[in-house]
Design a protein around this motif. Structure first.
Motif, PDB file in Angstrom:
ATOM      1  N   LYS A  21       0.829  -1.212   0.000  1.00 25.76           N
ATOM      2  CA  LYS A  21       0.000   0.000   0.000  1.00 25.76           C
ATOM      3  C   LYS A  21       0.858   1.254   0.000  1.00 25.76           C
ATOM      4  O   LYS A  21       0.440   2.296  -0.516  1.00 25.76           O
ATOM      5  CB  LYS A  21      -0.955  -0.015   1.199  1.00 25.76           C
ATOM      6  CG  LYS A  21      -2.065  -1.036   1.034  1.00 25.76           C
ATOM      7  CD  LYS A  21      -3.011  -1.019   2.215  1.00 25.76           C
ATOM      8  CE  LYS A  21      -4.169  -1.981   1.974  1.00 25.76           C
ATOM      9  NZ  LYS A  21      -5.240  -1.833   2.939  1.00 25.76           N
ATOM     10  N   ARG A  25       1.969   2.726  -4.365  1.00 21.66           N
ATOM     11  CA  ARG A  25       0.999   3.800  -4.596  1.00 21.66           C
ATOM     12  C   ARG A  25       1.439   4.594  -5.825  1.00 21.66           C
ATOM     13  O   ARG A  25       2.574   5.018  -5.916  1.00 21.66           O
ATOM     14  CB  ARG A  25       0.924   4.693  -3.357  1.00 21.66           C
ATOM     15  CG  ARG A  25      -0.136   5.745  -3.365  1.00 21.66           C
ATOM     16  CD  ARG A  25      -1.546   5.238  -3.183  1.00 21.66           C
ATOM     17  NE  ARG A  25      -1.750   4.416  -2.001  1.00 21.66           N
ATOM     18  CZ  ARG A  25      -2.882   3.730  -1.801  1.00 21.66           C
ATOM     19  NH1 ARG A  25      -3.872   3.798  -2.664  1.00 21.66           N
ATOM     20  NH2 ARG A  25      -3.015   2.993  -0.730  1.00 21.66           N
ATOM     21  N   ASP A  29      -2.797   0.333  -9.499  1.00 21.47           N
ATOM     22  CA  ASP A  29      -4.062   1.027  -9.330  1.00 21.47           C
ATOM     23  C   ASP A  29      -4.412   1.213  -7.845  1.00 21.47           C
ATOM     24  O   ASP A  29      -4.402   0.244  -7.073  1.00 21.47           O
ATOM     25  CB  ASP A  29      -5.164   0.223 -10.041  1.00 21.47           C
ATOM     26  CG  ASP A  29      -6.516   0.869  -9.911  1.00 21.47           C
ATOM     27  OD1 ASP A  29      -6.721   1.940 -10.518  1.00 21.47           O
ATOM     28  OD2 ASP A  29      -7.352   0.309  -9.175  1.00 21.47           O
ATOM     29  N   ASP A  30      -4.701   2.458  -7.453  1.00 20.98           N
ATOM     30  CA  ASP A  30      -4.996   2.770  -6.052  1.00 20.98           C
ATOM     31  C   ASP A  30      -6.186   1.975  -5.513  1.00 20.98           C
ATOM     32  O   ASP A  30      -6.172   1.563  -4.346  1.00 20.98           O
ATOM     33  CB  ASP A  30      -5.261   4.269  -5.876  1.00 20.98           C
ATOM     34  CG  ASP A  30      -3.983   5.102  -5.942  1.00 20.98           C
ATOM     35  OD1 ASP A  30      -2.880   4.525  -6.012  1.00 20.98           O
ATOM     36  OD2 ASP A  30      -4.097   6.341  -5.920  1.00 20.98           O
ATOM     37  N   ASP A  34      -6.065  -0.234  -2.223  1.00 22.55           N
ATOM     38  CA  ASP A  34      -6.969   0.039  -1.103  1.00 22.55           C
ATOM     39  C   ASP A  34      -7.781  -1.195  -0.717  1.00 22.55           C
ATOM     40  O   ASP A  34      -8.195  -1.330   0.437  1.00 22.55           O
ATOM     41  CB  ASP A  34      -7.912   1.199  -1.445  1.00 22.55           C
ATOM     42  CG  ASP A  34      -7.162   2.523  -1.564  1.00 22.55           C
ATOM     43  OD1 ASP A  34      -6.036   2.643  -1.031  1.00 22.55           O
ATOM     44  OD2 ASP A  34      -7.713   3.443  -2.209  1.00 22.55           O
TER      45      ASP A  34
END
Length: 160
Positions: A21, A25, A29-30, A34
């Motif tokens: 994470k 980043r 892809d965020d 997430d």
């Protein structure tokens, strides 16, 4: 630093998720990042890999907590003898020497006559600098997996 056991699987997976994470980043892809979480199936896979002996691992601890790990074993391709599959240190423990200590212990556990390879995301300059400072060199090989380009690094055999 100590050799990981199957009982470390959940802590190792927790470090992996937290580090992904942070480190990926803007590279991955965020929304995907997430959505990452420690899951029992992934913990079970790590536990099984460690119990079988086909994957070896070392954990770094601070204050009794696992703050980093390396996983390694036989190479999964023909470009080296051994391979570092993963090496991660929690963001709060970066630049503390934990990563270098993990890599030093990992390489020390691999027979010195073997070349050591690893794959790293092209878009991860921090990791690439870390490997280069340790002595790994880009082999000129690249691949794309899941839409992400990775480049191959190798550490030459260290004598007999």
């Amino acid at each position: 630093m100590r050799t990981a056991t199957p009982d470390d699987a959940e802590a190792i997976e927790g470090v992996r998720i937290a580090t992904w994470k942070f480190a990926y980043r803007g590279v991955i892809d965020d929304d995907h990042l997430d959505g990452l979480a420690v899951t029992e199936p992934n913990v079970a896979l790590r536990r099984q890999a460690l119990a079988s002996g086909r994957t070896r691992a070392i954990v770094a601890e601070s204050g009794g907590e696992v703050v980093g790990f390396s996983m390694y074993g036989d190479s999964r391709d023909e470009f080296s003898d051994a391979e570092v599959y993963a090496i991660y240190v929690l963001p709060g423990h970066l630049s503390t020497g934990q990563g270098r200590a993990l890599m030093t212990a990992t390489v020390a556990d691999i027979p010195p006559h073997q070349t050591v390879g690893l794959w790293v995301l092209t878009g991860n300059p921090r990791a690439r600098r870390f490997y280069e400072r340790f002595g790994f060199t880009a082999s000129g090989r690249a691949k794309v997996e899941d839409g992400l380009e990775e480049i191959h690094y190798v550490l030459a055999a260290r004598g007999h």
